[in-house]
Write an enzyme that holds these catalytic residues in place. Sequence first.
Site, PDB file in Angstrom:
ATOM      1  CE1 TYR A  71       0.764  -3.777  -0.299  1.00  0.00           C
ATOM      2  CE2 TYR A  71      -0.033  -4.856   1.689  1.00  0.00           C
ATOM      3  CZ  TYR A  71       0.020  -3.734   0.873  1.00  0.00           C
ATOM      4  OH  TYR A  71      -0.639  -2.588   1.236  1.00  0.00           O
ATOM      5  CB  SER A  80       0.176  -2.761   4.882  1.00  0.00           C
ATOM      6  OG  SER A  80      -0.953  -3.619   4.934  1.00  0.00           O
TER       7      SER A  80
HETATM    8  N1  LIG Z   1      -6.139   0.164   0.479  1.00  0.00           N
HETATM    9  C1  LIG Z   1      -5.769  -0.601   1.500  1.00  0.00           C
HETATM   10  O1  LIG Z   1      -6.543  -1.434   1.996  1.00  0.00           O
HETATM   11  C2  LIG Z   1      -4.405  -0.436   2.101  1.00  0.00           C
HETATM   12  C3  LIG Z   1      -4.169  -1.058   3.336  1.00  0.00           C
HETATM   13  C4  LIG Z   1      -2.926  -0.949   3.912  1.00  0.00           C
HETATM   14  C5  LIG Z   1      -1.936  -0.220   3.297  1.00  0.00           C
HETATM   15  N2  LIG Z   1      -2.191   0.377   2.102  1.00  0.00           N
HETATM   16  C6  LIG Z   1      -1.088   1.139   1.505  1.00  0.00           C
HETATM   17  O2  LIG Z   1      -1.504   2.473   1.309  1.00  0.00           O
HETATM   18  C7  LIG Z   1      -0.821   3.012   0.172  1.00  0.00           C
HETATM   19  C8  LIG Z   1      -1.845   3.542  -0.810  1.00  0.00           C
HETATM   20  O3  LIG Z   1      -2.703   2.467  -1.179  1.00  0.00           O
HETATM   21  P1  LIG Z   1      -4.054   2.707  -2.000  1.00  0.00           P
HETATM   22  O4  LIG Z   1      -5.003   1.680  -1.550  1.00  0.00           O
HETATM   23  O5  LIG Z   1      -4.417   4.135  -1.942  1.00  0.00           O
HETATM   24  O6  LIG Z   1      -3.545   2.300  -3.476  1.00  0.00           O
HETATM   25  P2  LIG Z   1      -4.158   2.646  -4.918  1.00  0.00           P
HETATM   26  O7  LIG Z   1      -5.607   2.853  -4.828  1.00  0.00           O
HETATM   27  O8  LIG Z   1      -3.673   1.569  -5.826  1.00  0.00           O
HETATM   28  O9  LIG Z   1      -3.417   4.036  -5.306  1.00  0.00           O
HETATM   29  C9  LIG Z   1      -2.015   3.974  -5.459  1.00  0.00           C
HETATM   30  C10 LIG Z   1      -1.417   5.347  -5.627  1.00  0.00           C
HETATM   31  O10 LIG Z   1       0.009   5.167  -5.684  1.00  0.00           O
HETATM   32  C11 LIG Z   1       0.473   5.559  -6.959  1.00  0.00           C
HETATM   33  N3  LIG Z   1       1.477   4.638  -7.440  1.00  0.00           N
HETATM   34  C12 LIG Z   1       1.363   3.310  -7.684  1.00  0.00           C
HETATM   35  N4  LIG Z   1       2.512   2.822  -8.173  1.00  0.00           N
HETATM   36  C13 LIG Z   1       3.369   3.868  -8.245  1.00  0.00           C
HETATM   37  C14 LIG Z   1       4.692   4.018  -8.699  1.00  0.00           C
HETATM   38  N5  LIG Z   1       5.390   2.983  -9.191  1.00  0.00           N
HETATM   39  N6  LIG Z   1       5.261   5.254  -8.633  1.00  0.00           N
HETATM   40  C15 LIG Z   1       4.574   6.315  -8.179  1.00  0.00           C
HETATM   41  N7  LIG Z   1       3.304   6.243  -7.752  1.00  0.00           N
HETATM   42  C16 LIG Z   1       2.710   5.027  -7.796  1.00  0.00           C
HETATM   43  C17 LIG Z   1      -0.736   5.583  -7.885  1.00  0.00           C
HETATM   44  O11 LIG Z   1      -0.452   6.493  -8.943  1.00  0.00           O
HETATM   45  P3  LIG Z   1      -1.230   6.434 -10.365  1.00  0.00           P
HETATM   46  O12 LIG Z   1      -2.593   6.981 -10.076  1.00  0.00           O
HETATM   47  O13 LIG Z   1      -0.463   7.316 -11.268  1.00  0.00           O
HETATM   48  O14 LIG Z   1      -1.267   5.016 -10.782  1.00  0.00           O
HETATM   49  C18 LIG Z   1      -1.838   6.023  -6.912  1.00  0.00           C
HETATM   50  O15 LIG Z   1      -1.811   7.416  -6.726  1.00  0.00           O
HETATM   51  C19 LIG Z   1       0.031   1.880  -0.395  1.00  0.00           C
HETATM   52  O16 LIG Z   1       1.348   1.977   0.114  1.00  0.00           O
HETATM   53  C20 LIG Z   1      -0.652   0.638   0.146  1.00  0.00           C
HETATM   54  O17 LIG Z   1       0.237  -0.435   0.215  1.00  0.00           O
HETATM   55  C21 LIG Z   1      -3.402   0.289   1.483  1.00  0.00           C
END
Ligand SMILES: NC(=O)c1ccc[n+]([C@@H]2O[C@H](COP(=O)([O-])OP(=O)(O)OC[C@H]3O[C@@H](n4cnc5c(N)ncnc54)[C@H](OP(=O)(O)O)[C@@H]3O)[C@@H](O)[C@H]2O)c1
Length: 250
Positions: free
Chosen positions: A159, A145
């Site tokens: 985080y 991130s």
């Molecule tokens: N969105 C942003 O602005 C942003 C920015 C920088 C980095 N990121 C990073 O990008 C990645 C994805 O983020 P996102 O925004 O797509 O998150 P999200 O919308 O919360 O989706 C999270 C995904 O990860 C899965 N997950 C969560 N906890 C888990 C666990 N304990 N074991 C297995 N799977 C798990 C969820 O599965 P379920 O559907 O089964 O819950 C879902 O498929 C993360 O690493 C996040 O830190 C996001």
Amino acid sequence: MTVLNKPLSGKIAFVTGGSRSIGAAIVRRLASEGASVAFTYVSAQNKAEELVREIQEAGGTALAVRADSANVDAVKGAVAETISVLGAIDIVVNNAGIANVKPYDEVTIEEFDQMAAINFRAVFVAIQAAGPQMKEGGRIINIGSINASWNPIPGNSLYAANKAAVAGLTRGLARDLAPKGVTVNNIQPGPVDTDMNPADGPYASLAKGMISLGRYGKASEIASMVAYLASPEASFITGATINVDGGVVI
Ligand SMILES: NC(=O)c1ccc[n+]([C@@H]2O[C@H](COP(=O)([O-])OP(=O)(O)OC[C@H]3O[C@@H](n4cnc5c(N)ncnc54)[C@H](OP(=O)(O)O)[C@@H]3O)[C@@H](O)[C@H]2O)c1
């Protein structure tokens, strides 16, 4: 089914957290490039099953595995199941992650451990499980991130620290896996419109003012970078941390 004449035809990919948001976009994109894709989820079983169906209907191969990244054995088991059902893994994408914005003096040790287990330890565990069987041309892609180096929001220190750890792990493991011809890279998304961080959520107006392009990213824009790093085109990139953040002003 192997889709021929696509950049990732014949490749097997393993994606953590693929049921929704950025992970689902990565799964879709890798499958559309011809890879057979296994992905984990923890709670969104319906979405995971829908995604498998969507990919199968388009002629691809997908496998959803319930595996909580907080659980070491579950992560190892998901890697093993992928290898036994689809074959040796060529591409690992460590995407699963959680956020927990909270004043630092209210964070419990249980919350500290859970964040570290999912956002950092599981990345190492998946690579430790999949790495030894990966071959020349293999690709490991971590989703870190921009918060590793940019923190406009109070209460996000754990985080940020875990994502900084992922960047360090990436640099170290790039050395360890280089002799096998396997690359290890880290993508640092800026704010991306997902369930975790909706573009109309509580942090959006603050964040948008600090993004040069003035908008949140789309999950597909992170998946594009994953597809590039997974492709043969990216053969000389390893140990890199690449920001995909719309020009966040740090
Ligand atoms: N969105 C942003 O602005 C942003 C920015 C920088 C980095 N990121 C990073 O990008 C990645 C994805 O983020 P996102 O925004 O797509 O998150 P999200 O919308 O919360 O989706 C999270 C995904 O990860 C899965 N997950 C969560 N906890 C888990 C666990 N304990 N074991 C297995 N799977 C798990 C969820 O599965 P379920 O559907 O089964 O819950 C879902 O498929 C993360 O690493 C996040 O830190 C996001």
